[in-house]
Enzyme design. Structure first.
Site, mmCIF file in Angstrom:
data_model
loop_
_atom_site.group_PDB
_atom_site.id
_atom_site.type_symbol
_atom_site.label_atom_id
_atom_site.label_comp_id
_atom_site.label_asym_id
_atom_site.label_seq_id
_atom_site.Cartn_x
_atom_site.Cartn_y
_atom_site.Cartn_z
ATOM 1 N N ARG A 126 0.842 -1.183 0.000
ATOM 2 C CA ARG A 126 0.000 0.000 0.000
ATOM 3 C C ARG A 126 0.880 1.236 0.000
ATOM 4 O O ARG A 126 2.095 1.131 0.054
ATOM 5 C CB ARG A 126 -1.065 0.017 1.128
ATOM 6 C CG ARG A 126 -0.718 -0.578 2.429
ATOM 7 C CD ARG A 126 0.391 0.066 3.173
ATOM 8 N NE ARG A 126 0.171 1.499 3.308
ATOM 9 C CZ ARG A 126 1.101 2.405 3.456
ATOM 10 N NH1 ARG A 126 2.376 2.060 3.502
ATOM 11 N NH2 ARG A 126 0.824 3.669 3.582
ATOM 12 N N ALA B 110 0.663 5.243 -2.001
ATOM 13 C CA ALA B 110 0.439 5.602 -3.404
ATOM 14 C C ALA B 110 1.596 5.217 -4.331
ATOM 15 O O ALA B 110 1.390 4.661 -5.412
ATOM 16 C CB ALA B 110 0.178 7.101 -3.486
ATOM 17 N N ARG C 109 -7.763 -0.279 -6.582
ATOM 18 C CA ARG C 109 -7.909 0.821 -5.619
ATOM 19 C C ARG C 109 -8.085 2.124 -6.414
ATOM 20 O O ARG C 109 -7.257 2.428 -7.278
ATOM 21 C CB ARG C 109 -6.688 0.907 -4.677
ATOM 22 C CG ARG C 109 -6.526 -0.368 -3.830
ATOM 23 C CD ARG C 109 -5.623 -0.153 -2.646
ATOM 24 N NE ARG C 109 -6.212 0.746 -1.678
ATOM 25 C CZ ARG C 109 -5.539 1.313 -0.669
ATOM 26 N NH1 ARG C 109 -4.249 1.089 -0.547
ATOM 27 N NH2 ARG C 109 -6.133 2.106 0.197
ATOM 28 N N GLN D 145 -1.664 2.225 9.839
ATOM 29 C CA GLN D 145 -0.420 2.400 9.078
ATOM 30 C C GLN D 145 0.604 3.210 9.879
ATOM 31 O O GLN D 145 1.809 3.068 9.673
ATOM 32 C CB GLN D 145 -0.702 3.116 7.741
ATOM 33 C CG GLN D 145 -1.422 2.285 6.696
ATOM 34 C CD GLN D 145 -2.910 2.498 6.758
ATOM 35 O OE1 GLN D 145 -3.482 2.742 7.823
ATOM 36 N NE2 GLN D 145 -3.571 2.393 5.626
ATOM 37 N N ASP E 160 -2.329 11.025 -2.000
ATOM 38 C CA ASP E 160 -2.701 9.979 -2.951
ATOM 39 C C ASP E 160 -3.079 10.551 -4.303
ATOM 40 O O ASP E 160 -2.888 9.922 -5.339
ATOM 41 C CB ASP E 160 -3.833 9.122 -2.391
ATOM 42 C CG ASP E 160 -3.270 8.134 -1.395
ATOM 43 O OD1 ASP E 160 -2.994 8.532 -0.256
ATOM 44 O OD2 ASP E 160 -3.039 6.970 -1.783
ATOM 45 N N ASN F 186 -5.723 12.421 0.823
ATOM 46 C CA ASN F 186 -4.755 11.593 1.560
ATOM 47 C C ASN F 186 -5.538 10.795 2.602
ATOM 48 O O ASN F 186 -6.769 10.951 2.741
ATOM 49 C CB ASN F 186 -3.658 12.457 2.195
ATOM 50 C CG ASN F 186 -2.492 11.614 2.689
ATOM 51 O OD1 ASN F 186 -1.978 10.768 1.953
ATOM 52 N ND2 ASN F 186 -2.077 11.820 3.918
ATOM 53 N N LYS F 187 -4.842 9.968 3.330
ATOM 54 C CA LYS F 187 -5.478 9.061 4.298
ATOM 55 C C LYS F 187 -6.500 9.769 5.175
ATOM 56 O O LYS F 187 -6.272 10.886 5.612
ATOM 57 C CB LYS F 187 -4.364 8.426 5.143
ATOM 58 C CG LYS F 187 -4.800 7.451 6.203
ATOM 59 C CD LYS F 187 -5.665 6.332 5.681
ATOM 60 C CE LYS F 187 -5.071 5.528 4.553
ATOM 61 N NZ LYS F 187 -6.062 4.673 3.842
HETATM 62 O O1 MRU Z 1 -4.547 3.215 2.165
HETATM 63 P P1 MRU Z 1 -3.068 3.444 2.034
HETATM 64 O O2 MRU Z 1 -2.274 2.892 3.158
HETATM 65 O O3 MRU Z 1 -2.553 3.013 0.683
HETATM 66 O O4 MRU Z 1 -2.940 5.010 2.107
HETATM 67 C C1 MRU Z 1 -1.676 5.608 2.067
HETATM 68 C C2 MRU Z 1 -1.710 7.052 2.322
HETATM 69 O O5 MRU Z 1 -2.728 7.694 2.426
HETATM 70 C C3 MRU Z 1 -0.398 7.709 2.302
HETATM 71 O O6 MRU Z 1 -0.372 8.760 3.203
HETATM 72 C C4 MRU Z 1 -0.194 8.190 0.866
HETATM 73 O O7 MRU Z 1 -0.216 7.110 -0.018
HETATM 74 C C5 MRU Z 1 0.969 8.958 0.644
HETATM 75 S S1 MRU Z 1 2.467 8.063 0.702
HETATM 76 C C6 MRU Z 1 3.007 7.825 -0.876
#
Ligand code: MRU
Length: 339
Positions: free
Chosen positions: A51, A53, A88, A190, A231, A241-242
């Site tokens: 996981r 991005a 995704r 995460q 993302d 983002n997350k």
């Molecule tokens: O759901 P995930 O774990 O893939 O989400 C990741 C994030 O939101 C990161 O903060 C994001 O990808 C940036 S890191 C390249």
């Protein structure tokens, strides 16, 4: 665990086989999975064995290359592309990678070779970008700073040093004394599983906080700067983002704390005018109801699980990219082209 931070590689490929760290097992087990065809690689993306991005993008590029190895019929390759893109929806790097590999390879004489070459180039470019972003971000970090980060935007999430964590690794390697507050990042943790693991491997002082504690630490003067990844970034500078990133940004503004997004320009999506155009992934409600596969929430209740949120550009102090830092909503965005 014998793997040292300098060795952390989330993904690589050899002889048309893709290898990944199974991030769902971290921090307690370091397991490498080998993915022998595009379907296995796509499934690993969907099930979040990998996981982040950048890593998703690299995996998608390799999965496309695997499809070019498996088929010569372009309809089958197109079908594989659809399957990979269905895994995704939010990370722009995934679509950037599938399109780049597909477009470059589909009508050339040696499609398989071009597909693999392109997929490796995506990986290489991410490593280079990460180094540049790390240097730019580290310039903003003063000796003695306390830094907040959300989710995992490190070596596991983008090749090289990561995005948000690249600034932190670089500042640490420059000898600056820093402390990192790590949001745990429910539901998939995460932060407390992956970011904390990475920082431990690197010997960077840090502490995990629950997601709803960031305001407390900001209000009490404990946070000097915030770094997060992205993302997808819309044309007006809104950032996906997350989940939870938006509220951290609002809190940072309220407390006069600089809030930086760190992402390569491959995360920019010129087709999204604003954050409203970005598709937000909805994941299973089980991720909210359970921890470590055990139900912790009230049985019979319903849960909602958007995986990302949108931070409007007005809350973002700057976006650190490999091309420089964009500030004050002045974003000249073109999708990245590999040189
Ligand atoms: O759901 P995930 O774990 O893939 O989400 C990741 C994030 O939101 C990161 O903060 C994001 O990808 C940036 S890191 C390249």
């Amino acid at each position: 665990m014998k793997n040292k931070e300098k060795d952390i590689r989330a993904i690589w490929a050899e002889s048309e086989m893709v290898f990944i760290i199974d991030q769902s097992k971290l921090p307690h087990k370091l397991e490498i999975l080998s993915l022998k065809n595009y379907r296995e690689t796509a499934l690993a993306i969907k099930e979040m064995k990998l996981r982040g991005a950048g890593t998703i993008g690299i995996a998608a590029g390799f999965a496309m290359a695997q499809a070019f190895s498996e088929f010569s019929d372009i309809d089958k390759i197109q079908k594989a592309k659809n399957i990979i893109e269905d895994t995704r929806p939010t990370a722009q790097d995934l679509f950037y990678a599938t399109n780049l590999v597909y477009e470059r390879s589909k009508s050339c004489e040696n499609p398989k070779e071009v597909a693999w070459k392109t997929a490796y180039e995506i990986l290489k470019k991410d490593i280079e970008n990460s180094k540049i972003m790390g240097k730019l971000g580290a310039e903003l970090i003063k000796d003695g700073y306390n830094i907040l980060t959300h989710c995992n935007a490190g070596k596991l999430a983008i090749a090289g040093l990561g995005s948000a964590l690249a600034s932190i690794y670089t500042a640490h390697n420059q000898g600056k004394k820093i402390f990192v507050y790590v949001d745990e990042t429910r539901p998939r943790l995460q932060g407390s599983r992956l970011t904390a693991w990475e920082l431990s491997q690197a010997g960077i002082p840090h502490g995990i906080i629950v997601d709803n504690a960031a305001g407390y630490f900001m209000q009490n003067g404990k946070i000097d700067i915030v770094f997060v990844g992205a993302d997808r970034i819309a044309k007006n500078g809104d950032v996906a983002n997350k989940i939870g990133t938006y509220e951290k940004a609002v809190l940072a503004k309220e407390n006069n704390i600089p809030f930086y997004v760190v992402a390569p320009t491959s995360a920019f999506d010129a087709n999204c005018k604003t954050g409203n155009d970005i598709v937000i992934e909805e994941r299973s409600q089980d991720e909210v109801m359970k921890i470590n596969d055990k139900y912790v929430a009230n049985n019979g209740s319903k849960a909602f699980n958007p995986a990302f949120d949108i931070t409007p550009a007005r809350y973002i102090t700057g976006i650190i990219t490999e091309k420089g830092i964009f500030r004050n909503g002045k974003y000249k965005i073109k999708n990245r082209k590999l040189e």
